[in-house]
Design a protein around this motif. Structure first.
Motif, mmCIF file in Angstrom:
data_model
loop_
_atom_site.group_PDB
_atom_site.id
_atom_site.type_symbol
_atom_site.label_atom_id
_atom_site.label_comp_id
_atom_site.label_asym_id
_atom_site.label_seq_id
_atom_site.Cartn_x
_atom_site.Cartn_y
_atom_site.Cartn_z
ATOM 1 N N ALA A 127 -14.789 -10.658 -37.650
ATOM 2 C CA ALA A 127 -14.595 -11.948 -36.805
ATOM 3 C C ALA A 127 -12.929 -12.184 -36.847
ATOM 4 O O ALA A 127 -12.268 -12.136 -37.736
ATOM 5 C CB ALA A 127 -15.333 -13.057 -37.340
ATOM 6 N N THR B 259 -15.816 -11.102 -31.837
ATOM 7 C CA THR B 259 -16.561 -10.271 -33.068
ATOM 8 C C THR B 259 -16.958 -8.965 -32.545
ATOM 9 O O THR B 259 -16.779 -8.743 -31.488
ATOM 10 C CB THR B 259 -17.951 -10.900 -33.837
ATOM 11 N N HIS C 255 -19.761 -17.782 -37.282
ATOM 12 C CA HIS C 255 -18.623 -17.343 -38.039
ATOM 13 C C HIS C 255 -17.594 -18.497 -38.250
ATOM 14 O O HIS C 255 -16.550 -18.392 -38.176
ATOM 15 C CB HIS C 255 -18.006 -16.399 -37.445
#
Length: 737
Positions: A155, A171, A43
């Motif tokens: 996230a 997350t 992410h």
């Protein structure tokens, strides 16, 4: 918890971190899921956003190398009352950390947010960064709405169950309950909830292994989050849809930067009048600024206490101007050359200044200016000596490199090098210092000769820099002219790297070098993205030769003028593309080449869609023909607009006074239309410092007016005595940026 109706703003708290952020060193399991390891780049597009002195914290997502998408509530004064956010520079200093799962690490990048572009219909704002992020891949926006039952992964850098300000990205998975026009309701799975600091965080769906940005975290019940009443167990919330914002995002991130001196998101304009009288001093010079949105006008001259030096007769303050955000604070800065400035006993030695923009306009911030003159400061400028006739500031050009680093180039065409009088040089300013560039430096083509005037003409884009020496003698032909193209990459001498020189005695350049051609007397560069390329890392260079003689129907037309264009690759090689002139009365190019027209005396070029693959429609060039006779009106002048791609006559547009394209009045003798032209992403600015009014004028022509086959739109006129501008001036419109 499944929501069956929209949740009112008052019912949910924006998941913002308010108050000072106390960073704790020990990570813990977060409500939104496990902490990401420092090496985890899954992410990496996620950003931590800190507003003010840790007054507020949010999350965001990289959707372009220079832009984040996040929640407007992150910047709203009171999100519970209104999500309205003013466009332009954030009210408080804002820092974004992108691609750093562990905030104590060094991965990714740290940037400053310098501009906000809010949406009025939902909790979304685009946030521009001061420099591109080159080591993190942006995420693409989804194109379909969230659907009930699908799972999205959030996230964010918000609070965990046990920490006020975790040092790791967390997350968690949410299930979509229902979608509305601009939002959707969601419920966290397995006790997951969005906490304070997660606002603006990406809600991502994965399709065939590819991640898509479907929504942004907006509001949450925050059940189980640190500091929330233990009785609150709800993990639901509202997210903001972004799947229908692709065209809006692209229209913003793919546009050219506007001139915005007061950083309010509205375009401003600076208009030079270098021969204006200031405090009784003739030709001292000034620049007038018109702030967009009806926010008034300002006069910038050297008698202001925040502008270096003092207005004196013959200074020519504003002889050359350009704009860039030189100090990277989100406000456009004005660069002004003053080539007539005397330094001690050295007359016409010249200076240049960067005058800084701020919320109240130019000169109202804490940083006022940076002054450049020989024998002051550091680098090559500090080591050089001002001399009579140096003309420092006769030409200036400013911008940012492809990496986003600001640069400035100052021409010094009258500089003598050894015994070669007026051979000329330029100073390249970047990274807090400056270096001299001339034809006796490492690998720079050409030779130092008296009267070359190297540095009299400058052009630059994010990829390349071009320096002209229009008076250069080529094989004995005086003032035949040449130029050198550099990249912004620095060589072993920490100077821009020379790529090649151009003159008309080269086999790869059309025509032949002849006395008085003045090849390189006008230059323009525009970034170019060829098909198949990932970015606009090439350039198209236009070179004016206003003294060029052309054979027209068997008759030589002296000084009719021409323009040549070249494709410059990222590797620094070049290929000639086209030759432009008024041609004959029988070809498909508008006009006819006539002796003394001086076609190519001025040039301006633009890529109107610098992020997209370049096309005939997006690559534009305007050519000034200031000495064109219109009927019996000698030197009335004209502007000729072409595409930089394709055949010159395929879609050219001829503009003269009174033809309906936006320049009012009838053609008049000695008006010299075309002596001042400048493209922005939305307009062609045409200055008329020599008429039709006694003080000069400037006209902003919409792109449709300079594009063949499109209808004309309203033109904006700037003129002394109108629109709040004082009824005084001499050559208003000499230059505009």
């Amino acid at each position: 918890m499944r929501h069956t109706r929209p949740v009112r703003l008052a019912a949910l708290a924006a998941a913002l971190t308010a108050g000072p952020l106390v960073m704790t060193a020990v990570p813990a399991a977060a409500v939104t899921g496990p902490a990401s390891a420092s090496s985890d780049t899954t992410h990496a597009y996620t950003a931590q956003i800190v507003v003010g002195d840790h007054d507020r914290g949010c999350s965001g997502v990289l959707v372009d190398t220079e832009w984040l998408l996040t929640a407007a509530s992150c910047f709203a004064d009171d999100p519970a009352v209104s999500l309205a956010v003013p466009a332009g520079k954030p009210a408080r200093a804002t820092t974004a950390t992108i691609g750093r799962a562990d905030l104590t690490g060094t991965a990714g990048a740290v940037r400053t947010v310098v501009e906000l572009v809010p949406r009025a219909d939902r909790d979304v704002v685009l946030a521009r960064l001061n420099r591109p992020v080159t080591n993190v891949t942006p995420i693409a926006l989804a194109t379909t709405a969230p659907t009930a039952g699908e799972e999205l992964t959030l996230a964010g850098y918000g609070r965990s169950r046990t920490e006020w300000a975790p040092l790791n990205l967390h997350t968690g998975v949410f299930s979509v309950d229902a979608a509305a026009a601009t939002s959707a309701t969601v419920t966290g799975k397995d006790g997951v909830a969005a906490c304070m600091g997660d606002t603006g965080g990406p809600m991502v769906r994965t399709v065939d292994g590819t991640k898509q940005l479907a929504a942004l975290s907006s509001r949450s019940y925050q059940g189980g989050c640190f500091g929330i009443d233990a009785a609150e167990t709800r993990t639901g919330g509202v997210v903001t849809r972004v799947d229908d914002l692709g065209s809006w995002v692209q229209s913003k991130v793919g546009a050219n930067r506007i001139t915005d001196f007061n950083c309010d998101g509205v375009e401003d304009i600076a208009v030079a009048d270098p021969q204006a009288t200031v405090g009784g001093d003739a030709k001292a010079g000034l620049v007038r600024v018109v702030y967009g949105g009806g926010k008034g006008t300002a006069e910038i001259n050297q008698d202001l206490d925040w502008v270096p030096d003092a207005a004196e007769a013959g200074d020519l303050f504003g002889q050359a101007i350009d704009t860039a955000d030189h100090n990277e604070d989100g406000c456009t800065d004005l660069v002004v050359g003053t080539p007539g400035e005397a330094l001690g006993t050295a007359t016409n030695a010249g200076t240049a200044d960067v005058l800084y923009g701020a919320r109240g306009g130019l000169g109202t911030g804490a940083a006022k200016n940076t002054h450049f003159q020989q024998a002051q400061g550091n680098g090559s400028l500090g080591a050089s000596t001002p001399e009579t006739g140096d003309l420092l500031g006769q030409a200036v050009v400013a911008g940012t490199t492809a990496a986003g680093e600001p640069f400035l180039v100052i021409g010094n065409p009258g500089e003598s090098l050894g015994s070669a009088a007026r051979a000329g040089q330029a100073f390249y300013v970047r990274g807090g210092t400056n270096v001299s560039v001339h034809q006796d430096k490492l690998d720079v083509p050409g030779g130092v000769q008296a009267e070359d005037g190297f540095g009299a003409v400058l052009a630059a884009d994010a990829n390349h820099l071009a320096i002209g020496a229009p008076n250069e003698s080529i094989n004995g032909d005086a003032a035949a002219g040449n130029l050198v193209v550099f990249s912004h990459a620095l060589n072993s001498e920490n100077r821009p790297t020379p790529r090649f020189g151009l003159d008309q005695d080269l086999d790869t350049v059309s025509g032949g070098a002849e006395a008085g051609d003045r090849f390189g007397a006008a230059l323009a560069l525009a970034p170019y993205r060829p098909s198949g390329a990932a970015s606009a890392n090439e350039s198209i260079l236009a070179v004016g030769s206003p003294g060029e003689a052309l054979d027209v129907n068997g008759v030589s037309k002296a000084e009719t003028g021409s323009v040549l264009t070249f494709r410059v690759t990222a590797a620094g090689t070049y290929t000639q593309l086209n030759g432009y002139s008024s041609g004959t009365g029988d070809d498909d190019v508008s006009g006819t080449s006539e002796a003394g027209d001086h076609f190519g005396s001025t040039l301006t070029a633009i890529n109107t869609a610098p992020r997209a693959v370049s096309t005939v429609a997006t690559m534009k060039m305007a050519v000034g023909v200031p000495d064109e006779a219109i009927g019996t009106a000698t030197k009335s002048g004209a502007v000729h607009v072409f595409s930089l791609l394709g055949a010159p006559g395929a879609n050219d547009k001829w503009i003269e006074s009174g033809d309906g394209d936006g320049i009012p009045g009838a053609p008049g003798a000695n008006q010299r239309l075309g002596s001042s032209i400048h493209f922005t992403g939305t307009h062609l600015y045409v200055g008329m410092p020599y008429g039709p009014t006694a003080r000069g004028a400037l006209y902003a022509l919409p792109m449709s007016n300079v594009t063949l086959g499109e209808p004309n739109a309203a033109v904006t006129e700037y003129q002394p005595g109108q629109g709040g501008l004082p009824a005084s001036g001499t050559t208003f419109g000499h230059a505009a940026r």
